[in-house]
Design a protein around this motif. Sequence first.
Motif, PDB file in Angstrom:
ATOM      1  N   HIS A  39     -30.946   0.352  31.620  1.00  0.00           N
ATOM      2  CA  HIS A  39     -31.245   1.702  31.428  1.00  0.00           C
ATOM      3  C   HIS A  39     -30.888   2.532  32.852  1.00  0.00           C
ATOM      4  O   HIS A  39     -30.023   3.326  32.945  1.00  0.00           O
ATOM      5  N   LEU A  40     -31.516   1.772  33.950  1.00  0.00           N
ATOM      6  CA  LEU A  40     -31.508   2.475  35.255  1.00  0.00           C
ATOM      7  C   LEU A  40     -30.092   2.416  35.626  1.00  0.00           C
ATOM      8  O   LEU A  40     -29.518   3.311  36.360  1.00  0.00           O
ATOM      9  N   GLU A  41     -29.446   1.216  35.325  1.00  0.00           N
ATOM     10  CA  GLU A  41     -27.906   1.009  36.074  1.00  0.00           C
ATOM     11  C   GLU A  41     -27.029   1.881  35.024  1.00  0.00           C
ATOM     12  O   GLU A  41     -26.073   2.422  35.720  1.00  0.00           O
ATOM     13  N   ALA A  42     -27.456   2.286  34.012  1.00  0.00           N
ATOM     14  CA  ALA A  42     -26.344   3.047  33.062  1.00  0.00           C
ATOM     15  C   ALA A  42     -26.736   4.578  33.530  1.00  0.00           C
ATOM     16  O   ALA A  42     -25.836   5.406  33.004  1.00  0.00           O
ATOM     17  N   VAL A  43     -27.482   4.824  34.474  1.00  0.00           N
ATOM     18  CA  VAL A  43     -27.618   6.444  34.862  1.00  0.00           C
ATOM     19  C   VAL A  43     -26.211   6.589  35.586  1.00  0.00           C
ATOM     20  O   VAL A  43     -25.874   7.836  35.685  1.00  0.00           O
ATOM     21  N   ASN A  44     -25.628   5.762  36.153  1.00  0.00           N
ATOM     22  CA  ASN A  44     -24.383   5.901  36.944  1.00  0.00           C
ATOM     23  C   ASN A  44     -23.230   6.198  35.921  1.00  0.00           C
ATOM     24  O   ASN A  44     -22.215   6.845  36.382  1.00  0.00           O
ATOM     25  N   ASP A  45     -23.559   6.320  34.417  1.00  0.00           N
ATOM     26  CA  ASP A  45     -22.311   6.755  33.755  1.00  0.00           C
ATOM     27  C   ASP A  45     -22.366   8.080  33.466  1.00  0.00           C
ATOM     28  O   ASP A  45     -21.277   8.818  33.295  1.00  0.00           O
ATOM     29  N   ASP A  46     -23.534   8.840  33.998  1.00  0.00           N
ATOM     30  CA  ASP A  46     -23.677  10.283  34.035  1.00  0.00           C
ATOM     31  C   ASP A  46     -24.560  10.812  34.982  1.00  0.00           C
ATOM     32  O   ASP A  46     -25.780  10.906  34.666  1.00  0.00           O
ATOM     33  N   LEU A  47     -24.156  10.900  36.108  1.00  0.00           N
ATOM     34  CA  LEU A  47     -25.040  11.215  37.276  1.00  0.00           C
ATOM     35  C   LEU A  47     -25.562  12.663  37.414  1.00  0.00           C
ATOM     36  O   LEU A  47     -26.534  13.040  38.204  1.00  0.00           O
ATOM     37  N   SER A  48     -25.231  13.266  36.232  1.00  0.00           N
ATOM     38  CA  SER A  48     -25.595  15.088  36.343  1.00  0.00           C
ATOM     39  C   SER A  48     -26.503  14.904  35.178  1.00  0.00           C
ATOM     40  O   SER A  48     -26.810  16.226  34.829  1.00  0.00           O
ATOM     41  N   ALA A  49     -26.769  14.059  34.536  1.00  0.00           N
ATOM     42  CA  ALA A  49     -27.769  14.211  33.155  1.00  0.00           C
ATOM     43  C   ALA A  49     -29.198  14.255  33.823  1.00  0.00           C
ATOM     44  O   ALA A  49     -29.343  14.262  34.800  1.00  0.00           O
ATOM     45  N   ASN A  50     -29.940  14.432  32.724  1.00  0.00           N
ATOM     46  CA  ASN A  50     -31.270  14.359  32.875  1.00  0.00           C
ATOM     47  C   ASN A  50     -32.009  13.170  32.597  1.00  0.00           C
ATOM     48  O   ASN A  50     -31.844  12.574  31.344  1.00  0.00           O
ATOM     49  N   TYR A  51     -32.990  12.495  33.149  1.00  0.00           N
ATOM     50  CA  TYR A  51     -33.502  11.350  32.947  1.00  0.00           C
ATOM     51  C   TYR A  51     -35.072  11.268  32.907  1.00  0.00           C
ATOM     52  O   TYR A  51     -35.698  12.191  34.062  1.00  0.00           O
ATOM     53  N   VAL A  52     -35.781  10.475  32.228  1.00  0.00           N
ATOM     54  CA  VAL A  52     -37.351  10.282  32.614  1.00  0.00           C
ATOM     55  C   VAL A  52     -37.489   8.940  32.297  1.00  0.00           C
ATOM     56  O   VAL A  52     -37.018   8.065  31.157  1.00  0.00           O
ATOM     57  N   LEU A  53     -38.533   8.248  32.916  1.00  0.00           N
ATOM     58  CA  LEU A  53     -39.218   6.995  32.989  1.00  0.00           C
ATOM     59  C   LEU A  53     -39.912   6.809  31.882  1.00  0.00           C
ATOM     60  O   LEU A  53     -40.995   8.075  31.557  1.00  0.00           O
TER      61      LEU A  53
END
Length: 376
Positions: A39-53
Amino acid sequence: MCTLRVSLLAAIAAASFAFGFAAGDGTENNPYQISTPEHLEAVNDDLSANYVLTGNIDLSARTYDRAVIAPDTDYTDRDSEFYHARPIFTGSPFTGSFDGAGYKIVNLTVDASNAIGDYPCHIGFIGKIEGGLVRNVGIENTVITFEDVYYKAEYLGGLAGFNSGTISNCYSAANVSGDAEFLGSLCGSNSGTIEKCNATGSVLGGRAAEYVAGLCGRNEGGTISNCYATGSVTGDFDLGGLCGSNSGTIINCYATGSVSGSSSLGGLCGQNYYGTISSCFWNTETSGMNTSDGGTGLTIAQMKAPNTFLDAGWDFAGESANGIEDIWVMPEDGYPRLAWSTSDNSGGINPADLNNDGIVDILDFAIFSENWLLPE
């Protein structure tokens, strides 16, 4: 134990079609939920989105050669207009939001020493933050490093190599080392905002290392407020317990780590280039430094005296004369600590702070009560 050495470029490509997220749609009100390294690595697919651990992420089975999120994707790029070639960031910066929710990234190793290309830069958990927000996350048992006989890297940090966004309520225990410029346990270089953060890792600059510090190697026009650093710092030029070089604003911060190098050394800041440093302190006994380009040197006893900081205007829990945010607390016979951190002095984030306001109070209990025994 078998360790997988990850080419992050390959990991990014794989994540784009092999992994989704635990839940969420990436919006501010429903961020993507991260629960695995994939999931962490998949953040690179959309670097403008919002994420939470949704939990701690253990990266012990992987070794990276560039940042996990928003990496420099081409270490061969350089700017030859300088008197010596300088690395150029190739890739996309992180512009979204990343909320650690009190969890941490553990056992991360980023070693760019054997990567293809002679000009690595922006090395850390996140390579480059540009306008983005990173908050409430810890970095533990982490190593960020680069070694080379001929070339130097730039922007090495435990949490971020370079920040021109906002880093808030975070901590780093990363050990950072390398033949490089701009090294810090939390951040390599900052031109944005770093607030309510601490760094405890050691920072070791290699050959001709410049701008090396416990928290952030360089603060270039940015703001660092209500932060502290305790790790040792070693290098050559522009070294500081908190910040190596400052041309921005540093307020309500302190440093206690040892500092050793060749020139432009400071217990708090090595070089203050027309910046502002106010209500800041360093420990003259533990740092081995009687001088700093900014800040006030204190003994251990003075650093443990609450009035030292109250008189300087620091906002502590239990008083209102200096503000009502309750940013700092004063442990018995200890140094000031950020109110959001845990009581075990590890620098971690308090999971009982359910509304992420930096303190645990009746408001957090109300949230707990509302959600008690709700069905999943």
